[in-house]
Design a protein around this motif. Sequence first.
Motif, PDB file in Angstrom:
ATOM      1  N   ILE A  68      -4.008   3.813  -0.146  1.00 16.52           N
ATOM      2  CA  ILE A  68      -4.462   3.266  -1.420  1.00 16.52           C
ATOM      3  C   ILE A  68      -3.680   1.987  -1.702  1.00 16.52           C
ATOM      4  N   SER A  69      -4.328   1.047  -2.378  1.00 17.53           N
ATOM      5  CA  SER A  69      -3.673  -0.227  -2.687  1.00 17.53           C
ATOM      6  C   SER A  69      -3.722  -0.470  -4.192  1.00 17.53           C
ATOM      7  N   PRO A  70      -2.827  -1.338  -4.705  1.00 18.72           N
ATOM      8  CA  PRO A  70      -2.818  -1.639  -6.134  1.00 18.72           C
ATOM      9  C   PRO A  70      -4.142  -2.233  -6.637  1.00 18.72           C
ATOM     10  N   SER A  71      -4.957  -2.777  -5.738  1.00 17.95           N
ATOM     11  CA  SER A  71      -6.251  -3.341  -6.132  1.00 17.95           C
ATOM     12  C   SER A  71      -7.315  -2.262  -6.335  1.00 17.95           C
ATOM     13  N   GLY A  72      -7.020  -1.023  -5.906  1.00 19.72           N
ATOM     14  CA  GLY A  72      -7.982   0.068  -5.999  1.00 19.72           C
ATOM     15  C   GLY A  72      -8.670   0.382  -4.682  1.00 19.72           C
ATOM     16  N   ASP A  80       0.823  -1.218   0.000  1.00 21.33           N
ATOM     17  CA  ASP A  80       0.000   0.000   0.000  1.00 21.33           C
ATOM     18  C   ASP A  80       0.855   1.266   0.000  1.00 21.33           C
ATOM     19  N   PHE A  81       0.222   2.365  -0.405  1.00 18.95           N
ATOM     20  CA  PHE A  81       0.835   3.685  -0.350  1.00 18.95           C
ATOM     21  C   PHE A  81       0.007   4.518   0.616  1.00 18.95           C
ATOM     22  N   VAL A  82       0.671   5.185   1.555  1.00 20.47           N
ATOM     23  CA  VAL A  82      -0.023   5.900   2.627  1.00 20.47           C
ATOM     24  C   VAL A  82       0.449   7.353   2.678  1.00 20.47           C
TER      25      VAL A  82
END
Length: 186
Positions: free
Chosen positions: A142-146, A118-120
């Motif tokens: 946000i995560s790569p899955s949306g 994830d990106f925070v």
Amino acid sequence: GSYTPLDLITGVGPITAFQTGAGCNTDSISPDITLPSTFLAAGGFPYNCRKYGSIRIANNGTLLIGNIGIANTAATANMITATTAVQADGFLSAFGANLVGSGTAANSLISYASVGSDFVVEWRDMARTAITTDTINFQIWISPSGLIQYKYGVCNPSTTSTSTLSPYVGIRGQTQGDFTMRLINT
């Protein structure tokens, strides 16, 4: 999940500061920030039927996604509802208000890091402008899955509240008609 300050999360990647201290008192937007390799391996962050490899941080509690047609210094308090000057493919707003550093702003910080895949982005020790006795802490994950998560830590608003200082929480696409938001009146 619950809010944990970035510097207390086990396994967090390097933490990068966007703004610190009195720098949090400006209405500004970061340059493009490239998302971590976990996003790039997935083709980017999926949002509104497209994928993106970078975001921008607005110090007023919002992430901007995609085709951003505004200068780095053009943050507005409530980008979710703005009709002019603010152009992007998407907006993620966890506390969309005109934010400044809390109190003396010495401990205020807007930073970002990778946590696992994830990106925070974290806003710590913030306040609404003209109400610097607030203490507001929150993150956008946000995560790569949306997956999009808004996490809130200690939020001690002062007893002063007006509709012009109420935050917006939600998401928006390219147009003002493409949104989901809530106005918080306290």
